[in-house]
Design a protein around this motif. Structure first.
Motif, short mmCIF file in Angstrom:
data_model
loop_
_atom_site.label_atom_id
_atom_site.label_comp_id
_atom_site.label_asym_id
_atom_site.label_seq_id
_atom_site.Cartn_x
_atom_site.Cartn_y
_atom_site.Cartn_z
N THR A 52 0.82 -1.20 0.00
CA THR A 52 0.00 0.00 0.00
C THR A 52 0.86 1.26 0.00
O THR A 52 0.63 2.18 -0.80
CB THR A 52 -0.93 0.01 1.23
N VAL A 53 1.81 1.32 0.88
CA VAL A 53 2.66 2.52 0.99
C VAL A 53 3.52 2.67 -0.26
O VAL A 53 3.69 3.78 -0.78
CB VAL A 53 3.54 2.45 2.26
N SER A 54 4.02 1.57 -0.78
CA SER A 54 4.84 1.62 -1.99
C SER A 54 4.03 2.17 -3.17
O SER A 54 4.53 3.00 -3.93
CB SER A 54 5.38 0.24 -2.31
N ALA A 55 2.80 1.70 -3.31
CA ALA A 55 1.94 2.19 -4.39
C ALA A 55 1.65 3.68 -4.23
O ALA A 55 1.67 4.44 -5.21
CB ALA A 55 0.64 1.40 -4.42
N GLU A 56 1.38 4.12 -3.02
CA GLU A 56 1.12 5.54 -2.77
C GLU A 56 2.34 6.40 -3.08
O GLU A 56 2.22 7.47 -3.67
CB GLU A 56 0.66 5.77 -1.34
N LEU A 57 3.51 5.93 -2.69
CA LEU A 57 4.73 6.68 -2.99
C LEU A 57 4.96 6.76 -4.50
O LEU A 57 5.36 7.82 -5.01
CB LEU A 57 5.93 6.03 -2.30
N GLN A 58 4.68 5.69 -5.21
CA GLN A 58 4.83 5.71 -6.67
C GLN A 58 3.84 6.69 -7.30
O GLN A 58 4.18 7.41 -8.24
CB GLN A 58 4.64 4.31 -7.24
N ASN A 59 2.62 6.73 -6.80
CA ASN A 59 1.63 7.68 -7.30
C ASN A 59 2.06 9.13 -7.06
O ASN A 59 1.90 9.99 -7.93
CB ASN A 59 0.26 7.44 -6.67
N ILE A 60 2.63 9.39 -5.89
CA ILE A 60 3.10 10.74 -5.58
C ILE A 60 4.22 11.15 -6.53
O ILE A 60 4.22 12.26 -7.07
CB ILE A 60 3.57 10.83 -4.11
N VAL A 61 5.14 10.24 -6.79
CA VAL A 61 6.25 10.54 -7.69
C VAL A 61 5.73 10.75 -9.12
O VAL A 61 6.15 11.68 -9.81
CB VAL A 61 7.32 9.43 -7.65
N LYS A 62 4.79 9.93 -9.57
CA LYS A 62 4.23 10.07 -10.91
C LYS A 62 3.51 11.41 -11.05
O LYS A 62 3.65 12.09 -12.08
CB LYS A 62 3.27 8.93 -11.22
N GLN A 63 2.73 11.78 -10.05
CA GLN A 63 2.04 13.06 -10.10
C GLN A 63 3.02 14.22 -10.14
O GLN A 63 2.81 15.21 -10.84
CB GLN A 63 1.10 13.20 -8.91
N ALA A 64 4.09 14.11 -9.40
CA ALA A 64 5.08 15.18 -9.37
C ALA A 64 5.78 15.30 -10.73
O ALA A 64 6.07 16.40 -11.20
CB ALA A 64 6.11 14.94 -8.28
N LEU A 65 6.05 14.17 -11.37
CA LEU A 65 6.72 14.20 -12.68
C LEU A 65 5.79 14.63 -13.79
O LEU A 65 6.23 15.21 -14.77
CB LEU A 65 7.33 12.82 -12.98
#
Length: 69
Positions: A52-65
């Motif tokens: 769960t946390v890994s997926a959320e962190l990936q979403n945050i990075v994707k949104q930032a990029l």
């Protein structure tokens, strides 16, 4: 005067003995601090690598990029 010098020497010697007794406490405090830091790092690693946390962190990075100025 002799008694004053003798009392001063006794105070210095007793102070040195107390310092020697406490010398090992510093090392044990460092050891306990290291053990606590490692335990915290293990817990943090487990939380961050969970699904769960890994997926959320990936979403945050994707949104930032993908953010547009």
């Amino acid at each position: 005067m002799y008694q004053a010098v003798r009392a001063r020497m006794r105070a210095l010697v007793c102070g040195m003995r107390a310092a020697r007794r406490d010398a090992g406490m510093v090392t044990s405090e460092y050891a306990m601090g290291i053990v606590a830091a490692v335990a915290f790092a293990v817990v943090l690693y487990k939380v961050v690598t969970s699904g769960t946390v890994s997926a959320e962190l990936q979403n945050i990075v994707k949104q930032a990029l993908d953010a547009q100025v």
